[in-house]
Scaffold this motif. Structure first.
Motif, PDB file in Angstrom:
ATOM      1  N   ASP A  55       0.770  -1.114   0.018  1.00 28.53           N
ATOM      2  CA  ASP A  55       0.363   0.260   0.007  1.00 28.53           C
ATOM      3  C   ASP A  55       0.842   1.141   0.279  1.00 28.53           C
ATOM      4  O   ASP A  55       2.265   1.764   0.471  1.00 28.53           O
ATOM      5  N   THR A  56       0.292   2.265  -0.998  1.00 27.06           N
ATOM      6  CA  THR A  56       1.413   3.721  -0.643  1.00 27.06           C
ATOM      7  C   THR A  56       0.730   4.603  -0.354  1.00 27.06           C
ATOM      8  O   THR A  56      -0.824   5.054  -0.706  1.00 27.06           O
ATOM      9  N   SER A  57       1.420   5.988   0.570  1.00 31.67           N
ATOM     10  CA  SER A  57       0.069   6.886   0.341  1.00 31.67           C
ATOM     11  C   SER A  57       1.035   7.789  -0.124  1.00 31.67           C
ATOM     12  O   SER A  57       1.883   7.953  -0.219  1.00 31.67           O
ATOM     13  N   CYS A  58       0.587   9.168  -0.290  1.00 35.32           N
ATOM     14  CA  CYS A  58       1.428  10.446  -0.544  1.00 35.32           C
ATOM     15  C   CYS A  58       1.169  11.938   0.209  1.00 35.32           C
ATOM     16  O   CYS A  58      -0.563  11.894  -0.123  1.00 35.32           O
ATOM     17  N   VAL A  59       2.109  12.038   0.339  1.00 40.87           N
ATOM     18  CA  VAL A  59       1.850  13.274   1.954  1.00 40.87           C
ATOM     19  C   VAL A  59       3.044  14.351   0.389  1.00 40.87           C
ATOM     20  O   VAL A  59       3.810  14.891   1.088  1.00 40.87           O
ATOM     21  N   ARG A  67       6.619  23.838   8.464  1.00 39.83           N
ATOM     22  CA  ARG A  67       6.958  22.156   8.552  1.00 39.83           C
ATOM     23  C   ARG A  67       5.864  21.688  10.164  1.00 39.83           C
ATOM     24  O   ARG A  67       5.511  20.250   9.414  1.00 39.83           O
ATOM     25  N   VAL A  68       5.230  22.148  10.690  1.00 39.47           N
ATOM     26  CA  VAL A  68       4.699  21.808  11.695  1.00 39.47           C
ATOM     27  C   VAL A  68       3.298  21.347  11.057  1.00 39.47           C
ATOM     28  O   VAL A  68       3.184  19.909  11.084  1.00 39.47           O
ATOM     29  N   GLU A  69       2.714  22.405  10.200  1.00 36.21           N
ATOM     30  CA  GLU A  69       1.491  21.399   9.839  1.00 36.21           C
ATOM     31  C   GLU A  69       1.729  20.531   9.292  1.00 36.21           C
ATOM     32  O   GLU A  69       0.734  19.529   8.682  1.00 36.21           O
ATOM     33  N   TYR A  70       2.889  20.440   7.767  1.00 33.96           N
ATOM     34  CA  TYR A  70       2.950  19.490   6.924  1.00 33.96           C
ATOM     35  C   TYR A  70       3.019  18.007   8.114  1.00 33.96           C
ATOM     36  O   TYR A  70       2.081  17.210   7.310  1.00 33.96           O
ATOM     37  N   ASP A  71       3.789  18.184   8.895  1.00 36.57           N
ATOM     38  CA  ASP A  71       4.335  17.392   9.825  1.00 36.57           C
ATOM     39  C   ASP A  71       3.475  16.371  10.769  1.00 36.57           C
ATOM     40  O   ASP A  71       3.331  15.052  10.898  1.00 36.57           O
ATOM     41  N   LYS A  75       1.893  12.111  10.176  1.00 35.62           N
ATOM     42  CA  LYS A  75       1.388  11.558  11.542  1.00 35.62           C
ATOM     43  C   LYS A  75       0.223  11.609  11.182  1.00 35.62           C
ATOM     44  O   LYS A  75       0.304   9.515  11.209  1.00 35.62           O
ATOM     45  N   LEU A  76      -0.885  11.461  10.750  1.00 38.66           N
ATOM     46  CA  LEU A  76      -1.746  11.164  10.449  1.00 38.66           C
ATOM     47  C   LEU A  76      -1.935  10.056   8.809  1.00 38.66           C
ATOM     48  O   LEU A  76      -2.286   8.876   9.791  1.00 38.66           O
ATOM     49  N   ALA A  77      -1.296  10.195   8.275  1.00 38.48           N
ATOM     50  CA  ALA A  77      -0.714   9.038   7.403  1.00 38.48           C
ATOM     51  C   ALA A  77       0.055   7.880   7.890  1.00 38.48           C
ATOM     52  O   ALA A  77      -0.187   6.569   7.241  1.00 38.48           O
ATOM     53  N   GLU A  98       8.423  18.197  16.954  1.00 41.08           N
ATOM     54  CA  GLU A  98       7.881  17.624  18.160  1.00 41.08           C
ATOM     55  C   GLU A  98       7.864  16.460  17.239  1.00 41.08           C
ATOM     56  O   GLU A  98       7.042  15.146  17.986  1.00 41.08           O
ATOM     57  N   PHE A  99       7.828  16.295  15.731  1.00 36.87           N
ATOM     58  CA  PHE A  99       6.953  15.461  15.061  1.00 36.87           C
ATOM     59  C   PHE A  99       8.247  13.988  15.482  1.00 36.87           C
ATOM     60  O   PHE A  99       7.233  12.776  15.806  1.00 36.87           O
ATOM     61  N   VAL A 100       9.069  14.343  14.834  1.00 38.37           N
ATOM     62  CA  VAL A 100      10.310  13.516  15.427  1.00 38.37           C
ATOM     63  C   VAL A 100       9.803  13.296  16.862  1.00 38.37           C
ATOM     64  O   VAL A 100      10.455  11.054  17.231  1.00 38.37           O
ATOM     65  N   GLN A 101      10.126  14.007  18.230  1.00 34.71           N
ATOM     66  CA  GLN A 101       9.846  12.751  19.720  1.00 34.71           C
ATOM     67  C   GLN A 101       8.330  12.253  19.804  1.00 34.71           C
ATOM     68  O   GLN A 101       8.476  11.215  21.190  1.00 34.71           O
ATOM     69  N   GLY A 102       7.718  11.695  18.996  1.00 38.56           N
ATOM     70  CA  GLY A 102       6.379  11.323  18.950  1.00 38.56           C
ATOM     71  C   GLY A 102       6.910   9.973  18.093  1.00 38.56           C
ATOM     72  O   GLY A 102       6.014   8.984  18.583  1.00 38.56           O
ATOM     73  N   PHE A 103       7.945   9.387  17.733  1.00 39.19           N
ATOM     74  CA  PHE A 103       8.512   8.650  17.183  1.00 39.19           C
ATOM     75  C   PHE A 103      10.341   7.761  17.474  1.00 39.19           C
ATOM     76  O   PHE A 103       9.944   7.115  17.389  1.00 39.19           O
ATOM     77  N   GLU A 104      10.914   8.459  18.596  1.00 45.30           N
ATOM     78  CA  GLU A 104      11.359   8.510  18.847  1.00 45.30           C
ATOM     79  C   GLU A 104      11.465   7.030  19.034  1.00 45.30           C
ATOM     80  O   GLU A 104      10.636   6.436  20.011  1.00 45.30           O
TER      81      GLU A 104
END
Ligand SMILES: Nc1nc2c(c(=O)[nH]1)N[C@@H](CN(C=O)c1ccc(C(=O)N[C@@H](CCC(=O)O)C(=O)O)cc1)CN2
Ligand SMILES: NCC(=O)N[C@@H]1O[C@H](COP(=O)([O-])[O-])[C@@H](O)[C@H]1O
Length: 214
Positions: A55-59, A67-71, A75-77, A98-104
């Motif tokens: 399966d593929t998705s494009c963001v 950058r935060v809005e894109y991230d 994250k939703l994807a 913030e994005f990275v810290q959510g997946f560290e």
């Protein structure tokens, strides 16, 4: 909880590292690529994913988007795939703190240099310009500071006087394809060990093709 590690791969281009991981999963990495996300709709890696029925998705980034809005959209994807491991494989965006810290601890990246040398871009040309005799590739955990997370595995390649950027990149690419699947296998085995309450592996068992920097 699934025994097989759910791997989500983020790409921006050719996807040769994605292909190495897909091929590795067929050889018992104890992992499955459950999805591929690209920020570029024309990334050839999307073709590779389709060929393997993944399966593929494009963001795709909007022009006036922060950058935060894109991230947040990214994250939703990502969350749709419920990954155990997120693999950046030529994903050419700097991710917000913030994005990275959510997946560290569950997000890794492959970087074409022997970190901490040459973070950022244009690493092969920088090695050639510096007349380095050794160059290479690093797989590391992703942290907010760019290309500065704990290194998991590295591989070295020689640099020859007559090397061009393209020739050196091909030599590095070959080692990338050897070590990235090994790291995915190592992560999968560690996850399985932790699920079974066993001690985790503290070293990556290398195949003949890959070797750690001595
Ligand atoms: N916060 C982090 N984000 C990312 C990391 C990381 O360790 N921490 N690793 C990088 C991967 N990467 C090199 O390995 C890298 C990717 C992209 C860039 C960059 O300058 N991107 C530009 C856009 C470039 C383009 O569109 O061609 C940007 O995002 O403004 C540098 C290094 C992944 N992200
Ligand atoms: N800073 C990140 C970076 O430069 N990553 C590099 O992008 C290439 C992706 O190739 P691929 O799309 O064929 O896997 C790889 O060489 C990887 O090291």
């Amino acid at each position: 909880m699934s025994v097989s590690c759910r791997v989500l791969v983020l790409i921006s281009g050719n996807g040769s590292n994605l292909q190495a991981i897909i091929d590795g999963c067929d050889d018992n990495l104890q992992a499955d690529v459950v999805g591929v996300i690209s920020n570029k709709p024309d990334a050839y890696g999307l073709i590779r994913a389709h060929q393997s029925e993944i399966d593929t998705s494009c963001v795709i980034a909007y022009k006036d988007e922060t950058r935060v809005e894109y991230d947040a959209r990214l994250k939703l994807a990502i969350d749709k795939y419920q990954p155990d491991l997120i693999v950046l494989a030529g994903f050419m965006r700097i991710l917000s703190d913030e994005f990275v810290q959510g997946f560290e601890g569950k997000m890794i990246n492959i970087h074409p240099s022997l970190l901490p040398k040459y973070t950022g871009l244009h690493t092969h040309q920088r090695a050639i310009d510096a007349k380095d005799q050794v160059h290479g590739v690093s797989v590391h955990f992703v942290t907010p500071e760019l290309d500065s997370g704990p290194v998991i595995l590295q591989a070295k390649v020689p640099v020859y006087e007559e090397d061009t950027c393209e020739i050196l990149a091909l030599r590095v690419n070959e080692q990338e394809h050897a070590i990235y699947p090994l790291v995915v296998k190592w992560f999968s085995q560690n996850r399985l060990a932790m699920l079974n309450g066993k001690a985790v592996l503290d070293s990556v068992e290398l195949g003949a093709a890959g070797y750690a920097v001595d």
